[in-house]
Scaffold this active site. Structure first.
Site, PDB file in Angstrom:
ATOM      1  N   ASP A 166       0.863  -1.264  -0.007  1.00 22.37           N
ATOM      2  CA  ASP A 166       0.124   0.059  -0.020  1.00 22.37           C
ATOM      3  C   ASP A 166       0.991   1.237  -0.018  1.00 22.37           C
ATOM      4  O   ASP A 166       2.102   1.300   0.861  1.00 22.37           O
ATOM      5  CB  ASP A 166      -0.917   0.014   1.062  1.00 22.37           C
ATOM      6  CG  ASP A 166      -1.832   1.334   1.362  1.00 22.37           C
ATOM      7  OD1 ASP A 166      -2.698   1.314   0.550  1.00 22.37           O
ATOM      8  OD2 ASP A 166      -1.555   1.955   2.320  1.00 22.37           O
ATOM      9  N   GLU A 182       1.318  -0.532  -5.113  1.00 26.91           N
ATOM     10  CA  GLU A 182       0.425   0.565  -5.461  1.00 26.91           C
ATOM     11  C   GLU A 182       1.342   2.044  -5.648  1.00 26.91           C
ATOM     12  O   GLU A 182       1.448   2.521  -4.399  1.00 26.91           O
ATOM     13  CB  GLU A 182      -0.620   0.835  -4.429  1.00 26.91           C
ATOM     14  CG  GLU A 182      -1.640   1.714  -4.871  1.00 26.91           C
ATOM     15  CD  GLU A 182      -2.435   2.299  -3.603  1.00 26.91           C
ATOM     16  OE1 GLU A 182      -3.184   3.038  -3.670  1.00 26.91           O
ATOM     17  OE2 GLU A 182      -1.974   2.315  -2.426  1.00 26.91           O
TER      18      GLU A 182
END
Length: 764
Positions: free
Chosen positions: A433, A486
């Site tokens: 993330d 990401e």
């Protein structure tokens, strides 16, 4: 009897201020009357009387408390003193315990400490934390925690009434505190009482704890992670020899807490994954609860398998205190959240995924952590895991703290944590993330609110080195896995191997493609002719990284509308646009990810507190959209040309990308090491085009494999009657072409039928 230890040492023990209670407590040899004897000392708050009980003879030696009511000592004239017990009387109660301070052998070796201090102990979770073990044939729990700047640390738990005076730990090398407490076993609830240099206490969950209590409680729970019997050895072995970049990867992204609750008007799940209609759930009823990992195995897995996805990606399932964080503010990095069950339950879920041919990806959050008092923040009274300077150590926008990647022990914590989920839970991949927030020192910071690196730049060099290390370790231990970034910027070589200077991920979310597509589909189709570059620009940079095309949870919250709500036009056009978008996505180079609810056309934005709008499946358009996704996944997985060369230049070729007047593009996808290919033609307007000519690589009959406008999917059923023969008509720089009917807001995927073509040629 005279004190066998200085009074100030006793005072430090009684005041819970000693960094090495073993210097005072437990058995020690002393000289008494010219003879060596054993002095045994114990500090037992609440005890009225204590005796030492020898192991074989069961002889008892009363202890005295001359210098403090609860500090007991005695001398024993015996050659050896091991495995003795203390008989403790507390009022009317009496118990026998083994003395924790009689067990001095540390579990951590010099080599363990060396590896940890340099940041390379890949399985440090097997040493730090709480582990059931035996010392001198006595079973108990070995506790170890890193808190180098603490004045002293104690173990708290039900077993000592959460009294930090009773089990004071010893500080060893590298700032690790340790203590073996005999008589404890699995299921023990515990925390650490950590005192800073001023004596201020902090109650902390174990950073390496394998399980935590259900929120809002925060104690860690001693757990056996080796008790589950796995049945996925064939899956793991096959994965080791698989190059995921040449395989179909179609990911169903899911927040398991809001996919479906129990105790609501939930739909009944049929064995094939279909859902019977149910009443809408706008607000959860009293008594509603999360499904357990085992219940999810029975419901979510068949549903995903029926839809044809290759992987389930779960929003973070590491322990987190606040449901509304979606799991992205982690306090228990080594503990699957207890909201849905036990660690063994989660193992069962992963095992069942593998039995059904589905891989498991978990979201991993090494970029930041919350400020909750029981977590990592200010762990030992200092900024231990985070930077002290808020210009490097705080994400003010998120209210979280940033890991200090330059500190070896912190980096070791994170690297071992990534490895841990593959090792203990057999996951198949991580999606890391917010990588951009890690890579840039000025991320979401105004001028003057951040510090440059040593070269005056904005790049976080320590974070980049950490990412290279963690990816190198993952693929060294678990080849065939996925590590997905990401990353929303143009940082170079994110998905390149570390030996080439890359960050070492094997996939990167294509955020540029996602924004271009959502901008394009949001506009009225008439205006799309002026924005053809939204469709084509991604191929200019496609080969710079190994991209995954993702339409994720972030795009269906915070007023952005769910995917079908973004589409222009009436209801029919909205559904047609969704089918057009996803067919184009699955034909475009790159692996695929989509968020739950998109597969049946959820209208409301995702609500982490509720369920998906399952009641919509009683309506035909939503049923047909679900069937569309099922068939699209089947097509994707069955046609190697659609996935085997996602990242090779030979895998894609434009036929025509310049017909912006009609908002049409056409391209070829080719398989690896073969002559198979498919032709994709996309019409992004609601205006159908008849006699639309498209050049093709070879002559013959082109079967219409897929038509997003088919009646079965809720379309207008315009098409080409199963396929078209080529004409010897030069077009699009090709000697052969086909005359097609392009359906409105539709995508056609065609394939040369070599058998039919050869049969016809033999007729002549």
């Amino acid at each position: 009897m005279p004190a066998t230890v200085p009074f100030e040492q006793i005072d430090r023990i009684v005041g819970n201020q000693h960094s090495d209670p073993f210097e005072v407590l437990g058995p020690h040899t002393i000289e008494e009357n010219g003879k060596k004897v054993w002095a045994v000392r114990a500090y037992l708050p609440n005890a009225d009387a204590v005796s030492v009980v020898l192991p074989e003879s069961r002889a008892q030696h009363p202890m005295k408390s001359e210098h403090h009511p609860h500090f007991f000592e005695c001398t024993i004239d015996t050659p050896e003193l091991a495995n003795y017990q203390l008989r403790v009387k507390e009022g009317e109660h009496e118990r026998f315990i083994y003395d924790p301070y009689a067990f001095r052998s540390p579990k951590l070796t010099e080599f363990d400490l060396h590896l940890f201090s340099e940041g390379n102990h890949h399985r440090i979770y097997e040493k730090l934390g709480a582990h059931v073990t035996s010392v001198d044939d006595i079973t108990g729990i070995y506790f170890a925690v890193w808190a180098p700047n603490a004045r002293n640390v104690s173990v708290l738990g039900d077993f000592n009434y959460w009294d930090g005076r009773k089990h004071q730990m010893r500080k060893s090398q590298n700032g690790i505190w340790e203590l073996f407490i005999p008589g404890l076993s699995y299921g023990t609830h515990y925390k650490y009482e950590v005192k800073n240099q001023d004596g201020h206490p902090y109650e902390k969950s174990d950073p390496y704890g394998f399980q935590q209590e259900v929120r809002p409680k925060t104690a860690s729970i001693v757990t056996d992670l080796n008790n589950y019997t796995w049945h996925d050895s064939a899956w793991i072995e096959q994965r080791r020899h698989t190059d995921q970049l040449t395989q179909p990867v179609s990911v169903y992204e899911c927040h398991i807490g809001s996919w479906l609750h129990a105790g609501t008007d939930e739909p009944a799940m049929l064995p094939n994954g279909d859902i019977q209609p149910a009443v809408a759930v706008s607000e959860l009823k009293p008594g509603a609860r999360f499904l357990t990992y085992r219940e999810l195995a029975a419901k979510l897995i068949p549903y995903v398998k029926d839809l044809g996805f290759t992987h389930i990606e779960m929003l973070p399932i590491a322990e987190h205190p606040f449901d509304g964080s979606w799991g992205y503010q982690v306090t228990g990095y080594f503990a699957p959240t207890s909201r849905y069950g036990t660690p063994e339950d989660f193992m069962y879920f992963v095992d069942q995924c593998h039995a059904s041919g589905i891989g498991v990806i978990v979201d991993w959050v090494p970029g930041h952590f919350p400020k909750d008092g029981h977590g990592l923040a200010f762990f030992d009274g200092t900024h231990l895991y985070e930077h002290a300077d808020p210009r490097k150590g705080e994400h003010k926008e998120w209210g979280t703290l940033v890991f200090n990647y330059g500190r070896n022990e912190v980096r070791n914590f994170l690297v071992s944590n990534a490895l841990f989920w593959f090792d203990k839970y057999h996951i198949d991949g991580v999606r890391v993330d917010a990588v951009a927030s890690m890579l840039y020192l000025d991320y979401c910071r105004e001028p003057g609110e951040w510090l440059t690196n040593q070269y005056g730049g904005r790049e976080n060099i320590e974070a980049a080195d950490f990412l290279r290390q963690v990816n190198h370790v993952i693929f060294s231990y678990f080849p065939g896995s996925l590590s997905i970034a990401e990353e929303s910027t143009s940082w170079p070589m994110v998905s390149w191997p570390t030996y080439l200077g890359g960050l070492g991920f094997n996939l990167k979310w294509n955020m540029g493609w996602m924004h271009d597509m959502l901008d394009y589909y949001h506009m009225d189709p008439w205006f799309r002719q002026f924005h053809q570059n939204n469709l084509t620009f991604s191929m200019w940079y496609n080969h710079s990284e190994n991209f995954m095309l993702a339409l994720s949870h972030d795009e269906v919250v915070h007023g952005k509308a769910h995917i079908i709500g973004k589409m222009p036009g009436d209801e029919w056009q909205k559904f047609a646009n969704v089918r057009c978008l996803f067919t184009f996505m699955f034909a475009h180079p790159g692996k695929k990810t989509m968020f739950m609810g998109m597969e049946f056309g959820q209208w409301h934005e995702w609500n982490v507190w509720g369920d998906l709008q399952w009641h919509l499946l009683q309506f035909e358009p939503h049923q047909k959209l679900k069937l569309f996704f099922k068939d699209l996944n089947h097509l994707y997985r069955s046609e190697t040309a659609l996935y085997s060369q996602d990242f090779a230049e030979d895998g894609f070729e434009w036929i025509d990308c310049s017909d912006n007047k009609h908002s049409v593009v056409a391209f070829v996808r080719r398989e690896k090491d073969g002559d198979e290919f498919v032709v994709t033609v996309c019409n992004f307007t609601p205006q159908p085009h008849s006699h639309y000519r498209v050049g093709v690589p070879e002559p013959g009959f082109y079967t219409e494999l897929f038509n997003s406008d088919a009646r079965e999917y809720g379309g207008s059923n315009m098409g080409n009657l199963g396929g078209k023969w080529t004409d010897e008509w030069w077009f699009h720089n090709s000697a052969y072409s086909i005359d097609l009917c392009l359906p409105p807001l539709g995508v056609l995927i065609l394939k040369l039928d070599r058998a039919k073509t050869q049969a016809k040629s033999q007729e002549f």
